[in-house]
Design a protein around this motif. Structure first.
Motif, PDB file in Angstrom:
ATOM      1  N   LEU A   1     -67.585   6.462  17.087  1.00 52.19           N
ATOM      2  CA  LEU A   1     -68.724   6.479  17.999  1.00 52.19           C
ATOM      3  C   LEU A   1     -68.435   5.728  19.295  1.00 52.19           C
ATOM      4  O   LEU A   1     -68.942   6.080  20.359  1.00 52.19           O
ATOM      5  CB  LEU A   1     -69.948   5.867  17.308  1.00 52.19           C
ATOM      6  N   ASN A   2     -67.631   4.674  19.173  1.00 49.46           N
ATOM      7  CA  ASN A   2     -67.398   3.818  20.337  1.00 49.46           C
ATOM      8  C   ASN A   2     -66.005   3.983  20.946  1.00 49.46           C
ATOM      9  O   ASN A   2     -65.550   3.132  21.694  1.00 49.46           O
ATOM     10  CB  ASN A   2     -67.588   2.349  19.951  1.00 49.46           C
ATOM     11  N   ARG A   3     -65.332   5.099  20.595  1.00 45.53           N
ATOM     12  CA  ARG A   3     -63.964   5.275  21.059  1.00 45.53           C
ATOM     13  C   ARG A   3     -63.865   5.245  22.585  1.00 45.53           C
ATOM     14  O   ARG A   3     -62.904   4.724  23.151  1.00 45.53           O
ATOM     15  CB  ARG A   3     -63.396   6.590  20.521  1.00 45.53           C
ATOM     16  N   ALA A   4     -64.876   5.797  23.246  1.00 49.76           N
ATOM     17  CA  ALA A   4     -64.809   5.869  24.712  1.00 49.76           C
ATOM     18  C   ALA A   4     -64.818   4.496  25.344  1.00 49.76           C
ATOM     19  O   ALA A   4     -64.136   4.261  26.335  1.00 49.76           O
ATOM     20  CB  ALA A   4     -65.972   6.701  25.244  1.00 49.76           C
ATOM     21  N   GLU A   5     -65.585   3.548  24.759  1.00 51.89           N
ATOM     22  CA  GLU A   5     -65.680   2.236  25.375  1.00 51.89           C
ATOM     23  C   GLU A   5     -64.950   1.141  24.592  1.00 51.89           C
ATOM     24  O   GLU A   5     -64.941  -0.009  25.022  1.00 51.89           O
ATOM     25  CB  GLU A   5     -67.152   1.822  25.550  1.00 51.89           C
TER      26      GLU A   5
ATOM     27  N   PRO B   1     -61.249   0.868  22.996  1.00 52.61           N
ATOM     28  CA  PRO B   1     -59.910   1.340  22.631  1.00 52.61           C
ATOM     29  C   PRO B   1     -59.105   0.296  21.868  1.00 52.61           C
ATOM     30  O   PRO B   1     -57.896   0.478  21.682  1.00 52.61           O
ATOM     31  CB  PRO B   1     -59.279   1.621  23.991  1.00 52.61           C
ATOM     32  N   ASN B   2     -59.729  -0.778  21.425  1.00 53.34           N
ATOM     33  CA  ASN B   2     -59.004  -1.860  20.750  1.00 53.34           C
ATOM     34  C   ASN B   2     -58.940  -1.695  19.235  1.00 53.34           C
ATOM     35  O   ASN B   2     -58.604  -2.635  18.514  1.00 53.34           O
ATOM     36  CB  ASN B   2     -59.676  -3.207  21.054  1.00 53.34           C
ATOM     37  N   GLU B   3     -59.305  -0.511  18.748  1.00 55.55           N
ATOM     38  CA  GLU B   3     -59.295  -0.278  17.299  1.00 55.55           C
ATOM     39  C   GLU B   3     -57.917  -0.497  16.701  1.00 55.55           C
ATOM     40  O   GLU B   3     -57.787  -1.070  15.608  1.00 55.55           O
ATOM     41  CB  GLU B   3     -59.767   1.145  17.003  1.00 55.55           C
ATOM     42  N   THR B   4     -56.893  -0.086  17.398  1.00 58.34           N
ATOM     43  CA  THR B   4     -55.533  -0.232  16.874  1.00 58.34           C
ATOM     44  C   THR B   4     -55.172  -1.696  16.667  1.00 58.34           C
ATOM     45  O   THR B   4     -54.574  -2.066  15.644  1.00 58.34           O
ATOM     46  CB  THR B   4     -54.520   0.421  17.823  1.00 58.34           C
ATOM     47  N   LEU B   5     -55.546  -2.538  17.621  1.00 56.30           N
ATOM     48  CA  LEU B   5     -55.256  -3.968  17.486  1.00 56.30           C
ATOM     49  C   LEU B   5     -55.990  -4.570  16.291  1.00 56.30           C
ATOM     50  O   LEU B   5     -55.413  -5.334  15.520  1.00 56.30           O
ATOM     51  CB  LEU B   5     -55.656  -4.703  18.769  1.00 56.30           C
ATOM     52  N   ASP B   6     -57.249  -4.215  16.136  1.00 57.12           N
ATOM     53  CA  ASP B   6     -58.019  -4.742  15.011  1.00 57.12           C
ATOM     54  C   ASP B   6     -57.440  -4.278  13.679  1.00 57.12           C
ATOM     55  O   ASP B   6     -57.353  -5.058  12.713  1.00 57.12           O
ATOM     56  CB  ASP B   6     -59.479  -4.305  15.125  1.00 57.12           C
ATOM     57  N   TYR B   7     -57.056  -3.014  13.608  1.00 53.31           N
ATOM     58  CA  TYR B   7     -56.494  -2.480  12.374  1.00 53.31           C
ATOM     59  C   TYR B   7     -55.165  -3.155  12.042  1.00 53.31           C
ATOM     60  O   TYR B   7     -54.893  -3.499  10.879  1.00 53.31           O
ATOM     61  CB  TYR B   7     -56.310  -0.964  12.497  1.00 53.31           C
TER      62      TYR B   7
ATOM     63  N   THR C   1     -73.774  -2.142  30.112  1.00 54.23           N
ATOM     64  CA  THR C   1     -74.344  -3.309  29.441  1.00 54.23           C
ATOM     65  C   THR C   1     -74.223  -3.192  27.929  1.00 54.23           C
ATOM     66  O   THR C   1     -73.839  -4.150  27.231  1.00 54.23           O
ATOM     67  CB  THR C   1     -75.813  -3.478  29.834  1.00 54.23           C
ATOM     68  N   ARG C   2     -74.531  -2.029  27.386  1.00 49.68           N
ATOM     69  CA  ARG C   2     -74.420  -1.838  25.941  1.00 49.68           C
ATOM     70  C   ARG C   2     -72.977  -1.969  25.470  1.00 49.68           C
ATOM     71  O   ARG C   2     -72.707  -2.520  24.400  1.00 49.68           O
ATOM     72  CB  ARG C   2     -74.985  -0.462  25.560  1.00 49.68           C
ATOM     73  N   ALA C   3     -72.044  -1.449  26.234  1.00 49.19           N
ATOM     74  CA  ALA C   3     -70.633  -1.557  25.857  1.00 49.19           C
ATOM     75  C   ALA C   3     -70.185  -3.008  25.802  1.00 49.19           C
ATOM     76  O   ALA C   3     -69.468  -3.433  24.887  1.00 49.19           O
ATOM     77  CB  ALA C   3     -69.756  -0.772  26.848  1.00 49.19           C
ATOM     78  N   ILE C   4     -70.625  -3.789  26.804  1.00 50.74           N
ATOM     79  CA  ILE C   4     -70.253  -5.199  26.829  1.00 50.74           C
ATOM     80  C   ILE C   4     -70.867  -5.927  25.642  1.00 50.74           C
ATOM     81  O   ILE C   4     -70.213  -6.767  24.991  1.00 50.74           O
ATOM     82  CB  ILE C   4     -70.684  -5.851  28.155  1.00 50.74           C
ATOM     83  N   GLU C   5     -72.109  -5.638  25.315  1.00 49.03           N
ATOM     84  CA  GLU C   5     -72.763  -6.296  24.195  1.00 49.03           C
ATOM     85  C   GLU C   5     -72.066  -5.972  22.875  1.00 49.03           C
ATOM     86  O   GLU C   5     -71.858  -6.856  22.032  1.00 49.03           O
ATOM     87  CB  GLU C   5     -74.229  -5.878  24.129  1.00 49.03           C
ATOM     88  N   ARG C   6     -71.713  -4.715  22.678  1.00 53.43           N
ATOM     89  CA  ARG C   6     -71.015  -4.334  21.458  1.00 53.43           C
ATOM     90  C   ARG C   6     -69.651  -5.023  21.368  1.00 53.43           C
ATOM     91  O   ARG C   6     -69.221  -5.474  20.301  1.00 53.43           O
ATOM     92  CB  ARG C   6     -70.856  -2.814  21.392  1.00 53.43           C
ATOM     93  N   SER C   7     -68.970  -5.089  22.489  1.00 57.31           N
ATOM     94  CA  SER C   7     -67.668  -5.753  22.495  1.00 57.31           C
ATOM     95  C   SER C   7     -67.796  -7.233  22.152  1.00 57.31           C
ATOM     96  O   SER C   7     -66.989  -7.794  21.400  1.00 57.31           O
ATOM     97  CB  SER C   7     -67.008  -5.587  23.868  1.00 57.31           C
ATOM     98  N   GLU C   8     -68.828  -7.882  22.699  1.00 59.25           N
ATOM     99  CA  GLU C   8     -69.041  -9.304  22.402  1.00 59.25           C
ATOM    100  C   GLU C   8     -69.383  -9.516  20.935  1.00 59.25           C
ATOM    101  O   GLU C   8     -68.911 -10.477  20.308  1.00 59.25           O
ATOM    102  CB  GLU C   8     -70.160  -9.849  23.293  1.00 59.25           C
TER     103      GLU C   8
END
Length: 275
Positions: A19-23, A25-31, A167-174
């Motif tokens: 759902l959040n792939r567009a905003e 892209p750090n999924e690889t690092l987390d995985y 704003t929503r992207a920043i909040e989700r990232s935080e």
């Protein structure tokens, strides 16, 4: 974390990533970070298993050493009783137990080497994880900052999405960053309290000590019995030796008197020469 909880967490993480792939892209690092932590947990479990196996072999070695001492005492007692057949049998059993002890010592040494290698690997992997975590958070922060700046610029120029999306992207990232940091701190706290180092449970240790206590009691009882038997034999031997010494002293008295007379005669001759 249980299997079901972990599976649920993975599924939620994947869905959020889609759902959040567009905003995000750090999924690889987390995985990658999660994979490294899983590897660390496997190494710690391996250390715990090796430690358990080594302790079992050490207990077996101690029991064999006690048997060696027992057979050694049996052989001595058999010789005292002129039972060479029993002494030979006891010595053969002693030799067999000593060979088993040598084999166990070799196995224990191999397990110790493997344990040392795993501990070294654990320390190296843990250092890498800490370094990767710091670098990952730094990269995510830089990416989020750059993405936020880009979206703000695009929104202000009308070339991008609405400011609310930024704003929503920043909040989700935080939120994701705070969750990851909280989990990392929790893992550090568990490490500091030694939770990962408790490879053997308290109940297992108590069972082993009780078992060892029972074995020691049996050995002490058998040792007391042997000492009692040896004490009776020693009293009988002492009486025989006293009679033998009496007969020998009576037989050698005339010889001693003759020797003394010869010595006195020679001494008188030396005195006459001096005068």
């Amino acid at each position: 974390m249980g299997i079901l909880s972990r599976a649920s967490y993975v599924v939620r993480s994947k869905l959020n990533a889609v759902l959040n792939r567009a905003e995000d892209p750090n999924e690889t690092l987390d995985y990658s970070y999660e994979q490294m932590r899983d590897q660390l947990q496997e190494v710690k479990q391996g250390i715990a298993d090796l430690t358990t196996q080594k302790k079992r072999l050490e207990i077996q070695k101690r029991r064999l050493e006690e048997n060696v001492e027992k057979h050694n005492e049996q052989a001595r007692e058999a010789v005292r009783q002129d039972r060479d057949d029993l002494a030979r049998e006891a010595l053969e059993k002693k030799k067999s137990k000593m060979n088993e002890i040598e084999d166990l010592e070799a196995q224990i040494a191999d397990l110790q080497e493997s344990q040392d290698r795993l501990v070294e690997k654990k320390d190296d992997l843990q250092s890498q994880i800490e370094e990767f975590r710091t670098r990952k958070e730094t990269l995510k922060a830089r990416h989020d900052a750059a993405e936020a700046e880009t979206r703000v610029s695009e929104a202000m120029t009308g070339a991008g999405d609405e400011m609310s999306d930024v704003t929503r992207a920043i909040e989700r990232s935080e939120e994701q960053t705070e969750e990851m940091e909280a989990r990392a701190e929790a893992m550090d706290e568990l490490q500091d309290t030694g939770a990962f180092e408790n490879a053997l449970s308290e109940e297992d240790r108590i069972d082993r000590e009780l078992e060892q206590g029972r074995a020691d009691t049996e050995v002490e009882s058998e040792l007391a019995t042997l000492k009692g038997e040896l004490g009776e034999g020693a009293e009988a031997d002492g009486a025989d030796e006293t009679e033998s010494e009496s007969s020998e002293s009576s037989a050698t008295e005339p010889e001693t008197e003759v020797a003394d007379a010869e010595i006195e005669s020679e001494l008188e001759e030396l005195r006459g020469d001096e005068e």
